[in-house]
Each structure stands twice: as C-alpha cells, then as structure tokens.
Design a protein around this motif. Structure first.
Motif, PDB file in Angstrom:
ATOM      1  N   PRO A  76       6.075  -0.015   2.493  1.00 44.92           N
ATOM      2  CA  PRO A  76       7.308   0.479   1.859  1.00 44.92           C
ATOM      3  C   PRO A  76       7.832  -0.526   0.832  1.00 44.92           C
ATOM      4  O   PRO A  76       8.815  -1.233   1.077  1.00 44.92           O
ATOM      5  CB  PRO A  76       8.259   0.619   3.050  1.00 44.92           C
ATOM      6  N   TYR A  77       7.179  -0.636  -0.321  1.00 45.79           N
ATOM      7  CA  TYR A  77       7.539  -1.626  -1.330  1.00 45.79           C
ATOM      8  C   TYR A  77       8.313  -0.999  -2.486  1.00 45.79           C
ATOM      9  O   TYR A  77       8.029   0.128  -2.880  1.00 45.79           O
ATOM     10  CB  TYR A  77       6.275  -2.306  -1.895  1.00 45.79           C
ATOM     11  N   ARG A  78       9.246  -1.747  -3.039  1.00 44.99           N
ATOM     12  CA  ARG A  78       9.947  -1.314  -4.249  1.00 44.99           C
ATOM     13  C   ARG A  78       9.042  -1.473  -5.471  1.00 44.99           C
ATOM     14  O   ARG A  78       9.003  -0.619  -6.331  1.00 44.99           O
ATOM     15  CB  ARG A  78      11.229  -2.132  -4.441  1.00 44.99           C
ATOM     16  N   HIS A  79       8.364  -2.613  -5.540  1.00 43.36           N
ATOM     17  CA  HIS A  79       7.504  -2.929  -6.685  1.00 43.36           C
ATOM     18  C   HIS A  79       6.175  -2.190  -6.544  1.00 43.36           C
ATOM     19  O   HIS A  79       5.381  -2.481  -5.657  1.00 43.36           O
ATOM     20  CB  HIS A  79       7.254  -4.436  -6.752  1.00 43.36           C
ATOM     21  N   SER A  80       5.954  -1.224  -7.423  1.00 42.76           N
ATOM     22  CA  SER A  80       4.694  -0.468  -7.370  1.00 42.76           C
ATOM     23  C   SER A  80       4.168  -0.146  -8.764  1.00 42.76           C
ATOM     24  O   SER A  80       3.205   0.599  -8.906  1.00 42.76           O
ATOM     25  CB  SER A  80       4.901   0.836  -6.585  1.00 42.76           C
ATOM     26  N   MET A  87       1.743  -5.332  -4.803  1.00 40.03           N
ATOM     27  CA  MET A  87       2.760  -5.968  -3.965  1.00 40.03           C
ATOM     28  C   MET A  87       2.152  -6.631  -2.732  1.00 40.03           C
ATOM     29  O   MET A  87       2.530  -7.764  -2.408  1.00 40.03           O
ATOM     30  CB  MET A  87       3.860  -4.973  -3.578  1.00 40.03           C
TER      31      MET A  87
END
Length: 118
Positions: A76-80, A87
């Motif tokens: 569940p990463y913001r940076h994609s 990430m």
C-alpha cells in the motif's frame, strides 16, 4: 596519496542481487595499487550495495525472499509513479547501504573467503 575514480556500469534485469565482485576486483588490479581503501558508491535512489556470501546462492535467494516479505511489490504505497517495484526498492535501499569501503592490501581487496560485492 594517489586517488583514481571510475564509473562501473552494470546492466540489471529487475529486482535482485547482482554480483559485481569480479568487475570491481579487475578494475582494482588494473590500477596497480598495493594498499589503500576502495570506496564504492551507488548513485541511484532505489538500489544499494552490500557484501554477502558468494559461495552458496541460497544466501542471496533467502535475502531476496526476506526483502520481498518486508517490502512487497504490491504494498500500500503512495509513491507508484515509477512502477510497482520502485517503492519496495526504495525501502530495501533504506535498509542496506549506498556506500561500501573495502581495504586494499597486498594488491588485493581484503574481502573474506566467502564475501562478494552485490
């Protein structure tokens, strides 16, 4: 004190541990230096350097499995913006190193018997 620099390029094929020991050793031998310190630095924010066992490939496989558990590809990463493996690579880099220093003694890198540079 003599200093020399070099940029080593290594083609990679996605996430993994890539052994660069022979390339580094070859370059050091070409310099003809008897003793000193080798500083390796990687100029990439989602890649790192490590010294690990190079005798049993299971060590590298186990490390890759461990890093996949703590930094899964589809977490569940913001940076994609740079893809699903970017990430997790940043996390792995934060947990390892971007610089290594290895002594050079008697014209040889002072690596242990089973050590390789990845």
């Amino acid at each position: 004190m003599r200093q020399v620099t070099h940029i080593l390029h290594k083609e990679t094929n996605g996430p993994g541990l890539y052994d660069v020991t022979s390339s580094v050793v070859e370059w050091c031998q070409q310099q003809g230096m008897e003793q000193g310190l080798l500083t390796l630095f990687i100029r990439h924010t989602s890649a790192s350097l490590t010294i690990q066992e190079n005798a049993d490939p299971d060590v590298c496989h186990d490390l890759q499995d461990y890093f996949s558990r703590i930094a899964p590809r589809n977490g569940p990463y913001r940076h994609s913006a740079e893809g699903p493996d970017d990430m997790p690579a940043h996390i792995k880099t934060a947990l390892t190193q971007t610089q290594l220093t290895i002594p050079l003694h008697n014209h040889r890198l002072a690596l242990g018997t089973w050590q390789g540079i990845y």
